[in-house]
Scaffold this motif. Structure first.
Motif, PDB file in Angstrom:
ATOM      1  N   VAL A  67       0.841  -1.200   0.000  1.00  0.00           N
ATOM      2  CA  VAL A  67       0.000   0.000   0.000  1.00  0.00           C
ATOM      3  C   VAL A  67       0.877   1.251   0.000  1.00  0.00           C
ATOM      4  O   VAL A  67       0.524   2.271  -0.617  1.00  0.00           O
ATOM      5  N   ALA A  68       2.032   1.196   0.641  1.00  0.00           N
ATOM      6  CA  ALA A  68       2.949   2.338   0.635  1.00  0.00           C
ATOM      7  C   ALA A  68       3.445   2.622  -0.782  1.00  0.00           C
ATOM      8  O   ALA A  68       3.598   3.793  -1.174  1.00  0.00           O
ATOM      9  N   HIS A  69       3.691   1.566  -1.572  1.00  0.00           N
ATOM     10  CA  HIS A  69       4.073   1.755  -2.979  1.00  0.00           C
ATOM     11  C   HIS A  69       2.945   2.449  -3.746  1.00  0.00           C
ATOM     12  O   HIS A  69       3.188   3.348  -4.565  1.00  0.00           O
ATOM     13  N   LEU A  70       1.731   2.020  -3.492  1.00  0.00           N
ATOM     14  CA  LEU A  70       0.563   2.643  -4.115  1.00  0.00           C
ATOM     15  C   LEU A  70       0.497   4.117  -3.753  1.00  0.00           C
ATOM     16  O   LEU A  70       0.331   4.985  -4.635  1.00  0.00           O
ATOM     17  N   GLU A  71       0.616   4.413  -2.488  1.00  0.00           N
ATOM     18  CA  GLU A  71       0.509   5.797  -2.034  1.00  0.00           C
ATOM     19  C   GLU A  71       1.637   6.653  -2.606  1.00  0.00           C
ATOM     20  O   GLU A  71       1.436   7.829  -2.937  1.00  0.00           O
ATOM     21  N   GLY A  72       2.816   6.064  -2.751  1.00  0.00           N
ATOM     22  CA  GLY A  72       3.935   6.790  -3.343  1.00  0.00           C
ATOM     23  C   GLY A  72       3.668   7.175  -4.780  1.00  0.00           C
ATOM     24  O   GLY A  72       3.979   8.302  -5.214  1.00  0.00           O
ATOM     25  N   ALA A  73       3.074   6.248  -5.542  1.00  0.00           N
ATOM     26  CA  ALA A  73       2.750   6.543  -6.944  1.00  0.00           C
ATOM     27  C   ALA A  73       1.635   7.570  -7.048  1.00  0.00           C
ATOM     28  O   ALA A  73       1.645   8.432  -7.941  1.00  0.00           O
ATOM     29  N   LEU A  74       0.660   7.496  -6.158  1.00  0.00           N
ATOM     30  CA  LEU A  74      -0.409   8.494  -6.148  1.00  0.00           C
ATOM     31  C   LEU A  74       0.162   9.882  -5.876  1.00  0.00           C
ATOM     32  O   LEU A  74      -0.207  10.861  -6.538  1.00  0.00           O
ATOM     33  N   GLU A  75       1.074   9.972  -4.928  1.00  0.00           N
ATOM     34  CA  GLU A  75       1.678  11.262  -4.592  1.00  0.00           C
ATOM     35  C   GLU A  75       2.555  11.770  -5.733  1.00  0.00           C
ATOM     36  O   GLU A  75       2.538  12.959  -6.053  1.00  0.00           O
ATOM     37  N   ALA A  76       3.305  10.849  -6.354  1.00  0.00           N
ATOM     38  CA  ALA A  76       4.221  11.249  -7.427  1.00  0.00           C
ATOM     39  C   ALA A  76       3.489  11.796  -8.646  1.00  0.00           C
ATOM     40  O   ALA A  76       4.049  12.598  -9.405  1.00  0.00           O
ATOM     41  N   THR A  77       2.246  11.362  -8.836  1.00  0.00           N
ATOM     42  CA  THR A  77       1.492  11.788 -10.029  1.00  0.00           C
ATOM     43  C   THR A  77       0.379  12.776  -9.707  1.00  0.00           C
ATOM     44  O   THR A  77      -0.378  13.173 -10.600  1.00  0.00           O
ATOM     45  N   ALA A  78       0.290  13.193  -8.452  1.00  0.00           N
ATOM     46  CA  ALA A  78      -0.828  14.050  -8.029  1.00  0.00           C
ATOM     47  C   ALA A  78      -0.853  15.394  -8.739  1.00  0.00           C
ATOM     48  O   ALA A  78      -1.916  15.994  -8.911  1.00  0.00           O
ATOM     49  N   GLY A  79       0.298  15.880  -9.188  1.00  0.00           N
ATOM     50  CA  GLY A  79       0.350  17.198  -9.814  1.00  0.00           C
ATOM     51  C   GLY A  79       0.056  17.202 -11.305  1.00  0.00           C
ATOM     52  O   GLY A  79       0.105  18.263 -11.944  1.00  0.00           O
ATOM     53  N   ILE A  80      -0.264  16.057 -11.872  1.00  0.00           N
ATOM     54  CA  ILE A  80      -0.551  15.969 -13.310  1.00  0.00           C
ATOM     55  C   ILE A  80      -2.028  16.252 -13.534  1.00  0.00           C
ATOM     56  O   ILE A  80      -2.888  15.508 -13.066  1.00  0.00           O
ATOM     57  N   ASP A  81      -2.320  17.316 -14.238  1.00  0.00           N
ATOM     58  CA  ASP A  81      -3.709  17.761 -14.396  1.00  0.00           C
ATOM     59  C   ASP A  81      -4.502  16.916 -15.385  1.00  0.00           C
ATOM     60  O   ASP A  81      -5.682  16.643 -15.172  1.00  0.00           O
ATOM     61  N   ASP A  82      -3.870  16.503 -16.486  1.00  0.00           N
ATOM     62  CA  ASP A  82      -4.587  15.741 -17.505  1.00  0.00           C
ATOM     63  C   ASP A  82      -4.832  14.319 -16.984  1.00  0.00           C
ATOM     64  O   ASP A  82      -3.875  13.600 -16.652  1.00  0.00           O
ATOM     65  N   PRO A  83      -6.089  13.878 -16.886  1.00  0.00           N
ATOM     66  CA  PRO A  83      -6.391  12.563 -16.300  1.00  0.00           C
ATOM     67  C   PRO A  83      -5.733  11.394 -17.035  1.00  0.00           C
ATOM     68  O   PRO A  83      -5.237  10.462 -16.390  1.00  0.00           O
ATOM     69  N   ALA A  84      -5.737  11.442 -18.380  1.00  0.00           N
ATOM     70  CA  ALA A  84      -5.122  10.344 -19.138  1.00  0.00           C
ATOM     71  C   ALA A  84      -3.620  10.312 -18.927  1.00  0.00           C
ATOM     72  O   ALA A  84      -3.027   9.235 -18.764  1.00  0.00           O
ATOM     73  N   GLU A  85      -3.003  11.486 -18.919  1.00  0.00           N
ATOM     74  CA  GLU A  85      -1.564  11.534 -18.682  1.00  0.00           C
ATOM     75  C   GLU A  85      -1.225  11.028 -17.288  1.00  0.00           C
ATOM     76  O   GLU A  85      -0.213  10.359 -17.088  1.00  0.00           O
ATOM     77  N   ARG A  86      -2.075  11.338 -16.316  1.00  0.00           N
ATOM     78  CA  ARG A  86      -1.812  10.854 -14.962  1.00  0.00           C
ATOM     79  C   ARG A  86      -1.919   9.328 -14.894  1.00  0.00           C
ATOM     80  O   ARG A  86      -1.117   8.674 -14.229  1.00  0.00           O
TER      81      ARG A  86
END
Length: 202
Positions: A67-86
């Motif tokens: 789950v920590a790996h999941l949360e890390g990826a969510l945080e790493a991509t949180a600043g990407i505005d385009d949903p498909a790009e995220r």
């Protein structure tokens, strides 16, 4: 070094995890774990009541790391505005980390623990279900946003597509071990990303 014995507990869990991944849970004895950890029976039983308690601790720790790996990826991509790009960037996080992951471990503890029916029956593996559900829910949110931004919306079950990423990890471990090729994990994640990209671009 901590005086509360936490370092010794971690050594026991590290040794047990390696042995269970390599040999299976039932085939791994407490004597093997104690020897591999370089500790004593007294120290082992100070931390764990027995093999069942060790199993629960192993699964809970591994699932928490997952789950920590999941949360890390969510945080790493949180600043990407385009949903498909995220969505694509989220998968790319794991493509980029796949080789390092395979250097750290040769297979997944989940498969070894879920192969033991008694561990499922007594609830030991419930943390695995919780981790898989967390992956489904969080990645599905990203996928749903990417699909909702399209017209028409692709006729794909978003939860199933999210689960497929989790299944790709597990299958990647199996394929890497079967082929004796650690790059198989990264290759499977690359294919998943390519397929997702094609769906989003169609």
């Amino acid at each position: 070094m901590p005086r509360d014995g936490s370092a010794n507990r971690q050594r026991i869990l590290d040794a047990a995890e390696r042995l269970v991944i390599d040999n299976g849970f039932n085939a791994t004895t407490l004597d093997q774990v104690i020897a591999a950890a370089g500790t004593s029976k007294g120290a082992f039983f100070h931390h764990f009541d027995g093999k069942a308690a060790l199993a629960r601790a192993l699964v809970e720790r591994y699932a928490a790391g997952d789950v920590a790996h999941l949360e890390g990826a969510l945080e790493a991509t949180a600043g990407i505005d385009d949903p498909a790009e995220r969505a694509l960037a989220f998968v790319q996080v794991f493509v980029d980390g796949a080789d390092e992951l395979m250097q750290e471990q040769s297979s997944c503890l989940y498969a070894a623990m879920l192969a033991e029916r008694q561990l499922i029956v007594d609830g030991t593996t419930s943390s695995i279900r919780d981790a898989a559900t967390a992956w489904r829910v969080e990645f599905a949110k990203i996928l749903r946003a990417a699909f909702d931004a399209r017209a028409p919306v692709p006729d794909i079950d978003v939860d199933d597509l999210s689960d497929h990423l989790f299944a790709t990890f597990e299958g990647g471990f199996v394929l890497a071990r079967a082929l004796e090729d650690p790059s198989a994990m990264r290759s499977q994640l690359v294919v998943y990303r390519q397929l997702l990209s094609a769906v989003l671009a169609a």
